[in-house]
Design a protein around this motif. Structure first.
Motif, PDB file in Angstrom:
ATOM      1  N   LYS A 256       0.867  -1.275   0.070  1.00 43.07           N
ATOM      2  CA  LYS A 256      -0.031   0.004   0.058  1.00 43.07           C
ATOM      3  C   LYS A 256       0.762   1.299  -0.098  1.00 43.07           C
ATOM      4  N   GLY A 257       2.218   1.090  -0.326  1.00 45.21           N
ATOM      5  CA  GLY A 257       2.997   2.367  -0.164  1.00 45.21           C
ATOM      6  C   GLY A 257       3.077   3.103   0.947  1.00 45.21           C
ATOM      7  N   CYS A 258       2.950   2.512   2.107  1.00 43.03           N
ATOM      8  CA  CYS A 258       3.327   3.074   3.378  1.00 43.03           C
ATOM      9  C   CYS A 258       4.589   3.661   3.748  1.00 43.03           C
ATOM     10  N   GLY A 259       5.607   3.131   3.333  1.00 40.10           N
ATOM     11  CA  GLY A 259       6.879   3.792   3.374  1.00 40.10           C
ATOM     12  C   GLY A 259       7.626   3.208   4.514  1.00 40.10           C
ATOM     13  N   ILE A 260       7.221   2.263   5.428  1.00 38.75           N
ATOM     14  CA  ILE A 260       7.614   1.569   6.649  1.00 38.75           C
ATOM     15  C   ILE A 260       8.930   0.996   6.304  1.00 38.75           C
ATOM     16  N   CYS A 261       8.764   0.046   5.116  1.00 36.97           N
ATOM     17  CA  CYS A 261       9.883  -0.757   4.841  1.00 36.97           C
ATOM     18  C   CYS A 261      11.364  -0.054   4.687  1.00 36.97           C
TER      19      CYS A 261
ATOM     20  N   GLY B 136       3.705  12.731  12.282  1.00 37.09           N
ATOM     21  CA  GLY B 136       4.414  12.148  11.191  1.00 37.09           C
ATOM     22  C   GLY B 136       3.678  11.246  10.457  1.00 37.09           C
ATOM     23  N   GLY B 137       4.487  10.250   9.562  1.00 39.55           N
ATOM     24  CA  GLY B 137       3.878   9.039   8.970  1.00 39.55           C
ATOM     25  C   GLY B 137       4.122   7.900   9.636  1.00 39.55           C
ATOM     26  N   PRO B 138       3.587   6.638   8.957  1.00 37.86           N
ATOM     27  CA  PRO B 138       3.695   5.372   9.742  1.00 37.86           C
ATOM     28  C   PRO B 138       4.841   5.104  10.262  1.00 37.86           C
ATOM     29  N   ALA B 139       6.108   5.553   9.411  1.00 34.46           N
ATOM     30  CA  ALA B 139       7.302   5.060   9.825  1.00 34.46           C
ATOM     31  C   ALA B 139       7.935   5.590  11.006  1.00 34.46           C
ATOM     32  N   ASP B 140       7.658   7.114  11.181  1.00 34.36           N
ATOM     33  CA  ASP B 140       7.745   8.217  12.112  1.00 34.36           C
ATOM     34  C   ASP B 140       7.115   7.576  13.458  1.00 34.36           C
ATOM     35  N   MET B 141       5.855   6.990  13.447  1.00 30.63           N
ATOM     36  CA  MET B 141       5.129   6.513  14.666  1.00 30.63           C
ATOM     37  C   MET B 141       5.731   5.339  15.038  1.00 30.63           C
TER      38      MET B 141
ATOM     39  N   LYS C  82       8.961   4.709  14.741  1.00 28.43           N
ATOM     40  CA  LYS C  82      10.242   4.873  15.298  1.00 28.43           C
ATOM     41  C   LYS C  82      10.043   5.853  16.683  1.00 28.43           C
ATOM     42  N   TRP C  83       8.885   6.431  16.831  1.00 29.06           N
ATOM     43  CA  TRP C  83       8.576   7.051  18.166  1.00 29.06           C
ATOM     44  C   TRP C  83       8.658   6.105  19.393  1.00 29.06           C
ATOM     45  N   GLN C  84       7.833   4.984  19.000  1.00 31.51           N
ATOM     46  CA  GLN C  84       7.625   3.954  19.956  1.00 31.51           C
ATOM     47  C   GLN C  84       9.235   3.198  20.207  1.00 31.51           C
ATOM     48  N   ARG C  85      10.045   2.933  19.145  1.00 32.55           N
ATOM     49  CA  ARG C  85      11.309   2.818  19.406  1.00 32.55           C
ATOM     50  C   ARG C  85      11.882   3.614  20.746  1.00 32.55           C
ATOM     51  N   ASP C  86      11.878   4.976  20.273  1.00 36.82           N
ATOM     52  CA  ASP C  86      12.778   6.029  21.239  1.00 36.82           C
ATOM     53  C   ASP C  86      11.865   6.048  22.607  1.00 36.82           C
ATOM     54  N   VAL C  87      10.553   5.720  22.775  1.00 40.26           N
ATOM     55  CA  VAL C  87      10.020   6.228  24.019  1.00 40.26           C
ATOM     56  C   VAL C  87       9.961   4.738  25.168  1.00 40.26           C
ATOM     57  N   CYS C  88      10.050   3.764  24.332  1.00 40.45           N
ATOM     58  CA  CYS C  88       9.568   2.551  24.972  1.00 40.45           C
ATOM     59  C   CYS C  88      10.645   1.766  25.608  1.00 40.45           C
ATOM     60  N   VAL C  89      10.882   1.601  26.995  1.00 34.07           N
ATOM     61  CA  VAL C  89      12.001   1.099  27.657  1.00 34.07           C
ATOM     62  C   VAL C  89      11.728   0.015  28.603  1.00 34.07           C
ATOM     63  N   THR C  90      12.381  -1.046  28.773  1.00 34.48           N
ATOM     64  CA  THR C  90      12.009  -2.005  29.898  1.00 34.48           C
ATOM     65  C   THR C  90      12.361  -1.510  31.265  1.00 34.48           C
ATOM     66  N   GLN C  91      11.540  -2.177  32.106  1.00 32.07           N
ATOM     67  CA  GLN C  91      11.875  -1.780  33.559  1.00 32.07           C
ATOM     68  C   GLN C  91      13.340  -1.643  34.096  1.00 32.07           C
ATOM     69  N   ALA C  92      14.144  -2.442  33.626  1.00 29.10           N
ATOM     70  CA  ALA C  92      15.358  -2.442  33.669  1.00 29.10           C
ATOM     71  C   ALA C  92      16.188  -1.279  33.418  1.00 29.10           C
ATOM     72  N   ALA C  93      16.042  -0.723  31.940  1.00 30.91           N
ATOM     73  CA  ALA C  93      16.561   0.028  31.485  1.00 30.91           C
ATOM     74  C   ALA C  93      16.134   1.192  31.938  1.00 30.91           C
ATOM     75  N   TYR C  94      14.801   1.203  32.164  1.00 29.09           N
ATOM     76  CA  TYR C  94      14.385   2.597  33.030  1.00 29.09           C
ATOM     77  C   TYR C  94      15.038   3.021  34.477  1.00 29.09           C
ATOM     78  N   ASP C  95      15.356   1.989  35.047  1.00 37.43           N
ATOM     79  CA  ASP C  95      15.818   2.002  36.438  1.00 37.43           C
ATOM     80  C   ASP C  95      17.355   2.486  36.330  1.00 37.43           C
ATOM     81  N   ARG C  96      17.829   2.240  35.023  1.00 34.04           N
ATOM     82  CA  ARG C  96      19.522   2.626  34.889  1.00 34.04           C
ATOM     83  C   ARG C  96      19.225   4.231  34.182  1.00 34.04           C
ATOM     84  N   LEU C  97      18.297   4.636  33.891  1.00 37.72           N
ATOM     85  CA  LEU C  97      18.184   6.171  32.956  1.00 37.72           C
ATOM     86  C   LEU C  97      18.457   7.095  34.276  1.00 37.72           C
TER      87      LEU C  97
END
Ligand SMILES: Cc1ncc(C[n+]2csc(CCOP(=O)(O)OP(=O)(O)O)c2C)c(N)n1
Ligand code: SF4
Ligand code: SF4
Ligand code: SF4
Lengths: 73, 273
Positions: free
Chosen positions: A20-25, B213-218, B220-235
């Motif tokens: 669908k051309g979402c760009g994620i990949c 942002g677009g689907p990939a940005d959303m 990447k946002w999850q990648r950047d804000v989500c941490v395990t409890q262990a990683a959080y405790d070290r922050l």
């Protein structure tokens, strides 16, 4: 003699009928194997750079990507 | 589609109806991978959902499936599990389906500790009906029903599940698919109410309106804000703001409802059953 890139069998293939051309990949691919075409659908531009990491396949919401080989998920 | 997962899908129903870049498909893949890893018999596995974009998932999944009414997936799933406790029962639900209209079913199913695997697709919005805010929309979220920003506080559905009595509670996200598969698998292994919140993304209603942002940005946002409890405790303290804790948040086995109910049947029939 090195095989020209366009003749190399690509580990990654895209089913354009499902894409669908979402760009994620092509945004997540660490080595920029995939690019968007004029419809933003994914095309394999640099198969020789593919490490079969399967990041693209795992994140394609439309199951349009298949990567051969690579780590078992 | 990779042939490794094709058996778990109704391939003739694909491509699915979800918008470009909607992460529902990614979360569904983690569910089927967890089912595969757990070695569950496909013919003894039932997927139940309510109503919403996320609740359309069972229509694409090659199991016995029930697409029910808004908010009532847990009630139908409770019926299935009580009638046939030997079945593996999964519930797919949205943040509106589970915590708004279905909130009462949610707390009581958790309280009973009935053996269901519940996967909440949390996109922080009502996707299907056009982007109204939900009980999990963060304060300040722009929605069709909150054009100047939502003034309500949001539910932490994991805390809600734990307080209500769920014996297993975990949170994952659509970016970290390995972790998501792993915590669903652990939920399958828990004989009791297993609640997994999967942070998903609705690029169309939540994303656009809130400038995410677009689907990939959303993702990447999850990648950047989500941490395990262990990683959080070290922050360090100053880096903790805005982080979301993922992984297994609670696991405490408790008596399971259908097993307790079987004992009552045995007792009532005086062992003559
Ligand atoms: C009894 C009833 N009330 C309201 C609706 C309208 N409705 C359909 S889906 C939905 C909310 C969906 O949001 P969510 O559960 O978060 O799922 P999503 O679409 O975001 O995946 C609503 C209010 C309905 N179908 N039935
Ligand atoms: S498998 Fe990895 S390297 Fe190859 S195209 Fe996909 S994301 Fe890129
Ligand atoms: S992630 Fe899938 S749907 Fe999105 S552009 Fe790539 S192949 Fe197409
Ligand atoms: S409206 Fe949102 S949640 Fe629904 S399919 Fe589209 S992107 Fe997904």
């Amino acid at each position: 003699m090195a095989i020209p890139a366009e003749q190399l069998k690509s580990p990654v293939t895209v089913n354009l009928a499902w894409c669908k051309g979402c760009g994620i990949c092509y945004s997540l691919c660490p080595t920029k194997v995939l690019i968007g075409n004029e419809l933003s659908k994914a095309v394999v531009a640099h198969p020789e750079l593919c490490t079969s990491c399967r990041v693209c396949e795992a994140h394609c919401p439309d199951y349009a990507i298949t990567v051969e080989g690579g780590p078992k998920r | 589609m990779n042939p490794e997962i094709a058996q778990y899908y109704r391939v003739n129903k694909l491509p699915h109806i979800w918008c470009p870049g909607c992460s529902n498909g990614i979360v569904v893949r983690s569910i089927v991978e967890a089912i595969d890893k757990a070695g569950l018999d496909q013919d003894k596995t039932v997927i139940v959902s309510g109503i919403g974009c996320s609740s359309r998932a069972p229509g694409y999944m090659n199991f016995d499936t029930l697409h029910t009414t808004h908010g009532r997936a847990l009630a139908f799933a409770t019926g299935v599990k009580l009638a046939k406790p030997e079945l593996n029962v999964f519930v797919i639900t949205g943040d509106g389906d589970c915590t708004a209209i279905g909130g009462n079913h949610f707390i009581h199913a958790a309280r009973r500790n009935i053996d269901l695997n519940v996967i909440l697709f949390n996109n922080n919005i009502y996707g299907m009906t056009g982007g109204q805010y939900s009980p999990t929309s963060p304060t300040g979220t722009k929605a069709t029903t909150a054009v100047y920003g939502n003034i309500e506080r949001s539910f932490d559905s994991c805390k809600l599940a734990q307080t209500a009595g769920a014996s297993y509670v975990a949170r994952g996200n659509a970016f970290n698919t390995r972790q998501l598969t792993d915590i669903i698998l652990k939920g399958i292994e828990n004989p009791g109410f297993s609640f997994i919140e999967a942070l998903s993304s609705c690029p169309v209603y939540y994303g656009r309106r809130n400038k995410k942002g677009g689907p990939a940005d959303m993702l990447k946002w999850q990648r950047d804000v989500c941490v395990t409890q262990a990683a959080y405790d070290r922050l360090p303290e100053e880096k903790r703001a805005g982080k979301i804790i993922t992984g297994v948040l609670h696991h405490e086995p408790q008596p399971e409802y259908t097993a307790e109910y079987a004992k009552i049947i045995e007792k009532a029939q005086g062992g003559n059953g």
